[in-house]
Design an enzyme around this catalytic site. Structure first.
Site, mmCIF file in Angstrom:
data_model
loop_
_atom_site.group_PDB
_atom_site.id
_atom_site.type_symbol
_atom_site.label_atom_id
_atom_site.label_comp_id
_atom_site.label_asym_id
_atom_site.label_seq_id
_atom_site.Cartn_x
_atom_site.Cartn_y
_atom_site.Cartn_z
ATOM 1 C CE LYS A 196 6.813 3.758 -2.675
ATOM 2 N NZ LYS A 196 7.835 3.215 -3.601
ATOM 3 C CB VAL A 197 1.904 0.000 4.071
ATOM 4 C CG1 VAL A 197 1.734 -1.104 5.103
ATOM 5 C CG2 VAL A 197 1.352 1.320 4.614
ATOM 6 N N GLY A 218 0.833 -1.197 0.000
ATOM 7 C CA GLY A 218 0.000 0.000 0.000
ATOM 8 C C GLY A 218 0.861 1.237 0.000
ATOM 9 C CB ALA A 226 -0.369 11.769 1.227
ATOM 10 C CB SER A 227 2.078 9.705 5.348
ATOM 11 O OG SER A 227 1.433 8.457 5.396
ATOM 12 C CE LYS A 270 0.966 4.199 8.566
ATOM 13 N NZ LYS A 270 0.050 5.106 9.316
ATOM 14 C CG ASP A 314 -8.535 10.300 9.173
ATOM 15 O OD1 ASP A 314 -9.616 10.501 8.590
ATOM 16 O OD2 ASP A 314 -7.481 10.035 8.555
#
Length: 971
Positions: free
Chosen positions: A666-667, A660, A663-664, A681, A793
């Site tokens: 990759k995983v 995955g 914006a912050s 992450k 969130d």
């Protein structure tokens, strides 16, 4: 123009009078989803029989319009201001009207009541409002008005009620001109962002009955001029920054019944003069007050509420407290009170909450409390009580929380405890109780927590204890219990924590413990357990395991034979496994022999290949040095015992393992050498990292946001231990890269799952389990964390699904803790959240509180039930919440529920859908707490059809929010 319009439509509706024509314009200018205006028939000769329209005695002129709660939307229908000058009442409350208020409203000279509560009006209050001559009621509460409170409101001298509460006004002072409203009976300015001091001029409001200035930023002292409020019954000043002493002049207010100045910075003592007033409710909690509580307070004949927690009060409570008044709620926690409790606290038989934790009360409990059958919540922890607990006290039928922690109570738990049918939490830790637990304790069907560690209990556990299906925590450490654990322990399906350390339990550890699927804390250390460790323990997902200092023997189960568990098995000489130090010296010698052989082979291999490797070594020695330096920069912070190193994680971060991206960062999916799988992450602080001299503001802002997200994630998840919150194993950091290592969720996020082709195959029972799990996770954050945590969130993509379709709440990058001082939530610098999930009030006030999470969770419920995204082209211009509401009203529940769901669950699905709608109520005050949501879900899952609303003709009957506000302290 309006008259021209009337002339144009005159041939069509020739029989309708002029006021009817105007109201037809009103109808056509508004969106009416509930068809509330369906009866407004243009063929009628008069509007006087139309819904919400009322006429005077001559039955020709409209005198009142009430369209409250009709969910009408659109701008304010200004044409309504052209109605007859006889219009007296206009009620458009609880709708969805937008835009600015029209200045022409002042053209209705006989208007006496204007109620626009609960809409979305914005802008300033029109200056023309100062011209009203007969207006008595002006209510603009719960709108989006953003100017200041104008001084010209002081010109409407006819006003009896002025309510401007819960608007995001520009910060400003209370206009002194409001003191001119000498006919005013109600003044509510709650949460209006008010600054400065309370003006002395308010003391001129001699007819005022109710004054509410709570939830602002008012400073300075409580004005002595308030002595002029001769008619006042209620004064609410809570949650400001008021200072100084409580004026003794308030004792002149003989009509005063409710006084709330809690959550300020008041000093001094409670005035004797104030206590001589016949008060019914006194709230002064969370200030800096001191001294003793005046004895005269106990003489108030109708005192039902006294909350003084979080101060520095000393001395004893008034001896006659409760004797002369129907006391219901008493909370004096976190003070320095001493002496014995008043003997007649429940003298009128109405005491419900007794909260006195963290004081120095002593002596025995009054015998009269044993007869106080109205009690529901009792917290006596951290005092100096002694003696035996009255027998009747154990069996009070309505008590759901009984906490006696850290006292010196003695004696046995009475058999009368079988009568405590509502008891959910029984917390007796650190006292001097003796004897065995009575068999009657097994009849407490609602018992969720039994904590009795640090006492002198003895004997075996009663067999009836195995009947407690709801038990989530059993903590009996540090007692003298004996006997074996029954295999019936498998009935504790909801057990999350089992701590029996420091007792004398014997026999084998039951294999059935491995069937407790939600158990994550197991401590059986310091007992006499023998035999092998059950292999079934490998199936548990434990955060804490301690079997040390028993008499266990045999081989460790393979998945437990790890160095990370070494301290879990100390003091068991008969245990063996691949952990250094567990077995005898012979085994160690054998192991050393094997090691010597392996080392010899390795050295020989190095000597054979050294020549061929020499060139390779010299060629890449620079590369190896750089890599070593790079690794040395990594800092590891672990939150659980780890079976891996940061180097094993770093070596697996390649593109083939990416599962995955956002914006912050990759995983990655990382399969460790021990067979476990984790998710990593990777957060980057910037595209190309510069030194401190980097002056690129855009990059600096992005980097700051991501650093803040990383810190929030670590700060939040590093402390949390809950089965429905994703587990953060550890974090690794360098100057330019940050890694978060989580438990791996095989089924990904709920959003990906529910909206994929696989989502249609998810049965209702699986979906219900996901909803309940997520609700319990959020409830833990809101109610069980200290301080509470707001996620900010909540969405389907931040709810992860494990291999058994259990749900975990994840992604705490924007989470915030709630201010425990009780101050109003502070505004954030920007909106955190995702489109379609953001609560309406959050979008315009940026105020953070639990109600925002509850709205977002309600959207998730609707998403699961409908399998539609919160915002999608198929919904048109509506979001999911509005689409569900309009579809329910127009077509019925069948057109809302995902058609893939089995129709046999329709009734239960409808109830869950109803909870989702309740959570997404436009007004935060109407949304239930997460604890209440969990309770409603559990009741539905329990199949108690009689206690829930039924569907009728495809329509939903809404739940009512029965939850009372829990203002209880730290308590």
């Amino acid at each position: 123009m309006h008259l021209l319009f009337l002339l144009l439509i005159l041939p069509t509706v020739y029989s309708l009078n002029q006021e009817g024509f105007i109201l037809q314009q009103v109808k056509h200018s508004l969106d009416d989803p509930l068809s509330s205006l369906a009866s407004w028939n243009p063929q009628d000769d008069s509007p006087c029989r139309w819904s919400g329209v009322y006429c005077g005695g001559d039955f020709t002129s409209v005198t009142s319009i009430d369209l409250s709660g009709a969910k009408l939307s659109g701008p304010f229908p200004s044409v309504i201001c052209h109605l007859s000058r006889l219009l007296q009442t206009l009620d458009l409350s609880q709708n969805l009207l937008t835009g600015e208020l029209p200045h022409t409203l002042a053209d209705l000279p006989f208007l006496t009541s204007l109620d626009l509560t609960g809409n979305n009006f914005s802008g300033d209050i029109p200056a023309s409002f100062g011209r009203f001559e007969n207006l008595e009621v002006l209510s603009l509460v719960y709108n989006l008005l953003d100017g200041t409170i104008p001084p010209f409101l002081g010109n409407i001298t006819s006003l009896k009620m002025l309510n401007l509460s819960y608007n995001p006004f520009t910060p400003g002072r209370i206009p002194p001109e409001l003191g001119n409203l000498t006919s005013l009976e109600v003044l509510w300015l709650t949460e209006c962002r008010l600054l400065g001091e309370i003006p002395d001029s308010l003391g001129r409001l001699t007819e005022l009955v109710d004054l509410d200035l709570a939830l602002n930023d008012l400073v300075g002292p409580i004005p002595r001029s308030l002595r002029g409020l001769k008619s006042v019954v209620q004064i609410e000043l809570y949650n400001n920054s008021l200072t100084g002493a409580i004026p003794p002049e308030l004792g002149e207010l003989k009509s005063l019944r409710l006084f709330d100045a809690s959550m300020n910075q008041l000093t001094g003592s409670i005035p004797e003069e104030l206590c001589r007033v016949a008060l019914e409710s006194l709230n002064l909690y969370e200030n800096n007050l001191e001294g003793e509580v005046p004895e005269s307070l106990a003489s108030s004949p109708n005192l039902y509420e006294l909350r003084l927690f979080g101060n520095r009060f000393t001395g004893e409570l008034p001896r006659d407290l409760g004797r002369n008044s129907p006391l219901k709620w008493l909370d004096v926690s976190q003070n320095e009170f001493s002496g014995e409790l008043p003997p007649e606290l429940c003298g009128k038989g109405e005491l419900e909450e007794l909260l006195i934790i963290h004081n120095s009360f002593s002596g025995p409990l009054p015998e009269s409390l044993g007869d106080c059958r109205s009690l529901t919540r009792v917290r006596l922890a951290y005092n100096r009580f002694s003696g035996q607990v009255p027998a009747g006290f154990w069996g009070l039928p309505h008590v759901y929380l009984l906490e006696l922690v850290n006292n010196s109570f003695s004696g046995e738990v009475s058999k009368t405890i079988g009568g405590a049918s509502n008891l959910s939490q029984l917390i007796l830790t650190n006292n001097e109780f003796t004897g065995s637990l009575p068999e009657e304790i097994g009849s407490l069907d609602n018992l969720n927590q039994l904590s009795a560690g640090g006492n002198k209990f003895s004997g075996s556990l009663p067999d009836s204890l195995m009947n407690l299906d709801e038990l989530g925590t059993l903590d009996l450490h540090g007692n003298r219990f004996t006997g074996e654990l029954s295999p019936k322990i498998k009935s504790w399906k909801k057990l999350n924590q089992l701590n029996l350390a420091g007792n004398r339990f014997s026999g084998q550890i039951p294999v059935e413990i491995g069937n407790l699927s939600v158990l994550n804390y197991l401590d059986l250390s310091g007992n006499l357990f023998s035999g092998n460790i059950p292999v079934s323990l490998q199936s548990l997902k434990l955060n804490q395991l301690n079997l040390s200092y028993n008499r266990l023997t045999g081989e460790l189960p393979p998945s437990l034979a790890k160095e990370m568990y070494k301290n879990s098995f100390l003091g068991n000489p008969g245990l063996c496994g691949d952990i250094k130090g567990l077995c005898g010296s012979g085994d160690e010698a054998k192991n050393k022999g094997y090691v010597w052989v392996l080392r010899s082979i390795f050295v020989l291999a190095v000597m054979v290949f050294v020549a061929g490797l020499a060139w390779f070594y010299f060629k890449y020695k620079t590369f190896k040095k750089e890599r070593a330096v790079e690794r040395s920069k990594w800092t590891l912070m672990s939150f659980h015992k780890l079976g891996f190193s940061e180097h094993e994680i770093l070596e697996s971060l390649d593109e083939d393992n990416v599962i995955g991206a956002g914006a912050s960062g990759k995983v990655y999916k990382v399969v460790l050498t021990n067979g476990e799988t984790v998710a990593v992450k990777r957060l980057w602080t910037g595209g190309s990292v510069k030194e401190a001299g980097d002056t690129d503001p855009e990059k600096g802002e992005r980097r700051g946001v991501k650093d803040e997200a990383f810190e929030a994630e670590v700060e939040t998840l590093g402390k949390i231990r809950h089965k429905n919150i994703v587990k953060l194993w550890c974090c690794c950091t360098t100057r330019d890269c940050k890694l978060l290592v989580y438990e791996y969720m095989p089924n990904g996020s709920l959003g990906d799952l529910i909206h994929s082709s696989k989502g249609g195959t998810l049965g209702w029972q699986t979906r219900f389990k996901i909803i309940l799990d997520a609700a319990e996770g959020l409830s833990y954050l809101h109610h069980d964390c200290v301080p509470p945590i707001v996620h900010r969130d909540v969405k389907s993509n931040n709810i992860l699904i494990d291999g058994d379709y259990g749900a975990r709440v994840a992604d705490f990058g924007v989470a915030k803790v709630v201010d425990l001082t009780g101050k109003a939530p502070k505004s954030m610098s920007g909106i955190a959240g995702s489109c379609g999930y953001i609560a309406p009030e959050y979008a315009y006030t940026l105020r953070v509180n639990e109600k925002s999470d509850i709205y977002s969770f309600g959207v998730v419920i609707l998403e699961i039930v409908t399998r539609k995204r919160p915002v999608a082209p198929e919904l048109g211009e509506k979001d999911l919440v509005k689409w569900v509401c309009s579809t329910l009203d127009q077509k019925g529940v069948e057109h809302v529920i995902d058609p893939k769901l089995d129709s046999c669950f329709k009734e239960e699905i409808s109830k869950i859908l109803n909870i989702g709608l309740l959570c997404t109520s436009p007004l935060p005050i109407n949304r239930p707490s997460m604890r209440r949501v969990v309770k409603m879900l559990q009741e539905i899952g329990g199949g108690d059809d009689e206690s829930h609303n039924k569907t009728k003709d495809g329509k939903l009957t809404p739940y009512y929010n029965e939850e009372a506000s829990d203002q209880g302290s730290i308590a």
